[in-house]
Design a protein around this motif. Structure first.
Motif, PDB file in Angstrom:
ATOM      1  N   ARG A  94       0.214  14.790 -17.319  1.00 36.90           N
ATOM      2  CA  ARG A  94       0.710  13.488 -17.779  1.00 36.90           C
ATOM      3  C   ARG A  94      -0.278  12.348 -17.567  1.00 36.90           C
ATOM      4  N   PHE A  95      -1.132  12.479 -16.523  1.00 36.34           N
ATOM      5  CA  PHE A  95      -2.032  11.381 -16.171  1.00 36.34           C
ATOM      6  C   PHE A  95      -3.478  11.870 -16.121  1.00 36.34           C
ATOM      7  N   ASP A  96      -4.380  11.012 -16.507  1.00 42.46           N
ATOM      8  CA  ASP A  96      -5.806  11.320 -16.583  1.00 42.46           C
ATOM      9  C   ASP A  96      -6.355  11.712 -15.213  1.00 42.46           C
ATOM     10  N   GLN A  97      -6.871  12.925 -15.125  1.00 38.42           N
ATOM     11  CA  GLN A  97      -7.442  13.402 -13.856  1.00 38.42           C
ATOM     12  C   GLN A  97      -8.691  12.630 -13.460  1.00 38.42           C
ATOM     13  N   ASN A 109       0.821  -1.206   0.000  1.00 38.28           N
ATOM     14  CA  ASN A 109       0.000   0.000   0.000  1.00 38.28           C
ATOM     15  C   ASN A 109       0.856   1.258   0.000  1.00 38.28           C
ATOM     16  N   LEU A 110       1.936   1.251   0.741  1.00 33.51           N
ATOM     17  CA  LEU A 110       2.809   2.418   0.786  1.00 33.51           C
ATOM     18  C   LEU A 110       3.370   2.723  -0.600  1.00 33.51           C
ATOM     19  N   MET A 111       3.850   1.704  -1.296  1.00 36.85           N
ATOM     20  CA  MET A 111       4.380   1.902  -2.649  1.00 36.85           C
ATOM     21  C   MET A 111       3.280   2.374  -3.606  1.00 36.85           C
ATOM     22  N   LEU A 112       2.121   1.753  -3.512  1.00 39.00           N
ATOM     23  CA  LEU A 112       1.023   2.077  -4.415  1.00 39.00           C
ATOM     24  C   LEU A 112       0.491   3.495  -4.180  1.00 39.00           C
ATOM     25  N   VAL A 113       0.341   3.864  -2.922  1.00 41.88           N
ATOM     26  CA  VAL A 113      -0.147   5.201  -2.581  1.00 41.88           C
ATOM     27  C   VAL A 113       0.843   6.263  -3.042  1.00 41.88           C
ATOM     28  N   GLN A 114       2.129   6.021  -2.850  1.00 44.25           N
ATOM     29  CA  GLN A 114       3.134   7.003  -3.267  1.00 44.25           C
ATOM     30  C   GLN A 114       3.064   7.251  -4.775  1.00 44.25           C
ATOM     31  N   GLU A 115       2.991   6.201  -5.558  1.00 41.60           N
ATOM     32  CA  GLU A 115       2.914   6.369  -7.017  1.00 41.60           C
ATOM     33  C   GLU A 115       1.589   7.003  -7.422  1.00 41.60           C
ATOM     34  N   TYR A 116       0.500   6.569  -6.801  1.00 41.68           N
ATOM     35  CA  TYR A 116      -0.811   7.142  -7.101  1.00 41.68           C
ATOM     36  C   TYR A 116      -0.789   8.649  -6.845  1.00 41.68           C
ATOM     37  N   TYR A 143      -7.102   9.785 -11.528  1.00 43.38           N
ATOM     38  CA  TYR A 143      -6.313  10.212 -10.367  1.00 43.38           C
ATOM     39  C   TYR A 143      -6.828  11.561  -9.852  1.00 43.38           C
ATOM     40  N   PRO A 144      -8.060  11.587  -9.319  1.00 43.17           N
ATOM     41  CA  PRO A 144      -8.646  12.872  -8.934  1.00 43.17           C
ATOM     42  C   PRO A 144      -8.205  13.401  -7.566  1.00 43.17           C
ATOM     43  N   PHE A 145      -7.959  12.517  -6.596  1.00 45.12           N
ATOM     44  CA  PHE A 145      -7.700  12.958  -5.225  1.00 45.12           C
ATOM     45  C   PHE A 145      -6.462  12.297  -4.659  1.00 45.12           C
ATOM     46  N   ARG A 146      -5.798  13.012  -3.822  1.00 41.15           N
ATOM     47  CA  ARG A 146      -4.650  12.497  -3.089  1.00 41.15           C
ATOM     48  C   ARG A 146      -5.145  11.545  -2.000  1.00 41.15           C
ATOM     49  N   ILE A 147      -4.382  10.498  -1.740  1.00 36.88           N
ATOM     50  CA  ILE A 147      -4.714   9.544  -0.685  1.00 36.88           C
ATOM     51  C   ILE A 147      -3.759   9.782   0.483  1.00 36.88           C
ATOM     52  N   GLU A 148      -4.313   9.982   1.652  1.00 35.67           N
ATOM     53  CA  GLU A 148      -3.492  10.192   2.846  1.00 35.67           C
ATOM     54  C   GLU A 148      -3.270   8.836   3.514  1.00 35.67           C
ATOM     55  N   TYR A 149      -2.042   8.370   3.462  1.00 38.59           N
ATOM     56  CA  TYR A 149      -1.690   7.065   4.031  1.00 38.59           C
ATOM     57  C   TYR A 149      -0.307   7.211   4.630  1.00 38.59           C
ATOM     58  N   TYR A 150      -0.192   6.992   5.930  1.00 39.49           N
ATOM     59  CA  TYR A 150       1.060   7.219   6.640  1.00 39.49           C
ATOM     60  C   TYR A 150       1.590   5.903   7.203  1.00 39.49           C
ATOM     61  N   PRO A 151       2.848   5.570   6.904  1.00 39.37           N
ATOM     62  CA  PRO A 151       3.397   4.277   7.341  1.00 39.37           C
ATOM     63  C   PRO A 151       3.514   4.138   8.861  1.00 39.37           C
ATOM     64  N   ALA A 152       3.569   5.229   9.587  1.00 35.13           N
ATOM     65  CA  ALA A 152       3.706   5.159  11.039  1.00 35.13           C
ATOM     66  C   ALA A 152       2.380   4.848  11.742  1.00 35.13           C
ATOM     67  N   ILE A 153       1.295   4.892  11.009  1.00 34.88           N
ATOM     68  CA  ILE A 153      -0.026   4.649  11.601  1.00 34.88           C
ATOM     69  C   ILE A 153      -0.452   3.211  11.329  1.00 34.88           C
ATOM     70  N   ASN A 154      -0.950   2.553  12.347  1.00 38.12           N
ATOM     71  CA  ASN A 154      -1.481   1.202  12.203  1.00 38.12           C
ATOM     72  C   ASN A 154      -2.967   1.310  11.854  1.00 38.12           C
ATOM     73  N   TYR A 155      -3.289   1.112  10.583  1.00 40.98           N
ATOM     74  CA  TYR A 155      -4.671   1.204  10.118  1.00 40.98           C
ATOM     75  C   TYR A 155      -5.441  -0.091  10.342  1.00 40.98           C
ATOM     76  N   GLY A 156      -4.733  -1.137  10.703  1.00 37.02           N
ATOM     77  CA  GLY A 156      -5.392  -2.414  10.935  1.00 37.02           C
ATOM     78  C   GLY A 156      -5.452  -3.255   9.678  1.00 37.02           C
TER      79      GLY A 156
END
Length: 150
Positions: free
Chosen positions: A102-105, A86-93, A108-121
């Motif tokens: 360069r990429f179709d809006q 998920n970390l790799m995928l979110v960073q590229e997304y 890729y309309p919105f930024r995804i907030e995903y932080y590796p220090a947080i345990n999302y379960g």
């Protein structure tokens, strides 16, 4: 009492059916709009993390059926597997969100907030990973050199 949601991870992608909206009579448009609304709600996946602090909402026609019929069962991969991917995928997304020239809006309309220090379960990571697999397969996108695994 529910724990309040502190963070919101949102992936909201809408598919627009422009051809039918532009060329159909009004009565047909009303029927198509109603069907699209019903499909949108039936294909909405809302997941809260194991501790109830984080939430992901995925609105994507076809994803819910794909998740329940094609995606690997829960428990097949570990939470650490999902977190790493998920970390790799979110960073590229997110990089693609920042490059609308360069990429179709629409993809890729919105930024995804995903932080590796947080345990999302486990469950939230499971949903997010499988959304990325679905996204890559459905829209013929490649976010990492790693082939999407079902």
């Amino acid at each position: 009492m529910k724990v309040p949601v502190r963070y919101y991870i949102g992936i909201v992608l809408f598919l627009l059916v422009l051809s039918s909206a532009c060329h159909s009579p009004k009565s047909s448009n009303a029927i198509n709009d109603e069907r699209l609304q019903n499909q949108k709600y039936s294909d909405t996946v809302k997941m809260t993390s194991d501790n109830g602090e984080y939430q992901i909402i995925i609105i994507e026609p076809g994803f819910y059926g794909w998740l329940n019929s094609i995606a690997r069962a829960r428990g097949y991969y570990s939470q650490s597997f999902f977190e790493t991917r998920n970390l790799m995928l979110v960073q590229e997304y997110n990089l693609r969100v920042q490059q609308p020239d360069r990429f179709d809006q629409n993809l890729y309309p919105f930024r995804i907030e995903y932080y590796p220090a947080i345990n999302y379960g486990y469950e939230l990571n499971y949903q997010l990973y499988n959304y990325f697999v679905y996204f890559q397969l459905h829209y013929n996108q490649r976010l990492t050199p790693i082939e999407p695994r079902i």
